[in-house]
Write an enzyme that holds these catalytic residues in place. Structure first.
Site, PDB file in Angstrom:
ATOM      1  N   ASP A  18       0.856  -1.171   0.000  1.00 47.85           N
ATOM      2  CA  ASP A  18       0.000   0.000   0.000  1.00 47.85           C
ATOM      3  C   ASP A  18       0.899   1.229   0.000  1.00 47.85           C
ATOM      4  OD1 ASP A  18       0.883   0.379   2.626  1.00 47.85           O
ATOM      5  OD2 ASP A  18      -1.106   0.253   3.529  1.00 47.85           O
ATOM      6  N   CYS A  75       3.029  -3.102   4.086  1.00 44.82           N
ATOM      7  CA  CYS A  75       2.236  -1.926   4.419  1.00 44.82           C
ATOM      8  C   CYS A  75       3.023  -1.202   5.497  1.00 44.82           C
ATOM      9  CB  CYS A  75       0.811  -2.281   4.839  1.00 44.82           C
ATOM     10  SG  CYS A  75       0.618  -3.100   6.429  1.00 44.82           S
ATOM     11  N   THR A  77       3.028  -1.078   8.802  1.00 44.77           N
ATOM     12  CA  THR A  77       3.526  -1.939   9.881  1.00 44.77           C
ATOM     13  C   THR A  77       3.625  -3.398   9.474  1.00 44.77           C
ATOM     14  OG1 THR A  77       1.321  -2.402  10.729  1.00 44.77           O
ATOM     15  CG2 THR A  77       2.494  -0.471  11.662  1.00 44.77           C
ATOM     16  N   HIS A 108       9.612 -24.057   8.872  1.00 43.63           N
ATOM     17  CA  HIS A 108       8.572 -24.703   9.671  1.00 43.63           C
ATOM     18  C   HIS A 108       7.159 -24.467   9.149  1.00 43.63           C
ATOM     19  CE1 HIS A 108      11.213 -24.939  13.549  1.00 43.63           C
ATOM     20  NE2 HIS A 108      11.801 -25.465  12.494  1.00 43.63           N
ATOM     21  N   HIS A 143       6.663 -30.873  10.346  1.00 43.27           N
ATOM     22  CA  HIS A 143       6.038 -29.597   9.990  1.00 43.27           C
ATOM     23  C   HIS A 143       5.027 -29.758   8.863  1.00 43.27           C
ATOM     24  CE1 HIS A 143       8.890 -27.784  12.670  1.00 43.27           C
ATOM     25  NE2 HIS A 143       9.887 -28.334  11.988  1.00 43.27           N
TER      26      HIS A 143
END
Length: 156
Positions: A18, A75, A77, A108, A143
């Site tokens: 963004d 973005c 954060t 993992h 996993h």
């Protein structure tokens, strides 16, 4: 930066962000191209505000269509766009903040999308995370059972 490891050459890596991570997306695209990685830059093209769920949807559609094999989402954060991408059952986006997280999200969790915060992650850390994300294979084993329970894509 990922010394001693080769980036696993993906057919194409798609990037999308963004308006909160324009500069980081451009920097990472240049970094990847310099490393010989084919990049599909999905935008956003400028500083005008866009909704991060729309960018996550675009990246998901791109991976689903086979136009890229892995993705990088950004973005401000990384939080909002990671929530948005993980609403798609066939996408596994991992918001990471360091090299350790970048390695383990592949080993993992078989993450197919790396998520970073453009305003919260330094450029050198971001480049290191990208390099490790692309160089690290999925470990499988115990996993694989866990990843299968997430649904969507089979482990790669």
């Amino acid at each position: 930066m990922c010394r001693g490891k080769q980036i696993m050459k993906a057919e194409v890596v798609a990037l999308a962000s963004d308006h909160g991570a324009l500069e980081m997306r451009a920097m990472l695209a240049a970094h990847l191209r310099a490393r010989g990685v084919d990049v599909l830059d999905l935008g956003t093209p400028g500083p005008d505000a866009v909704d991060y769920p729309d960018m996550a949807d675009l990246l998901a559609e791109t991976l689903r269509a086979g136009r890229a094999s892995r993705g990088i989402l950004l973005c401000g954060t990384g939080i909002g766009i990671s929530i948005a991408i993980n609403r798609h059952p066939d996408m596994r986006g991992a918001l990471v903040h360091d090299a350790y997280g970048a390695r383990l999200c592949r080993q993992h969790n078989d993450a197919n999308i790396l998520v970073l915060g453009g305003r919260t992650t330094g450029s050198e850390v971001a480049k290191e995370c990208v390099d490790i994300f692309l160089a690290t294979p999925f470990e499988g084993g115990r996993h694989a059972r866990r990843v299968a329970k997430l649904g969507g894509l089979l482990p790669s």
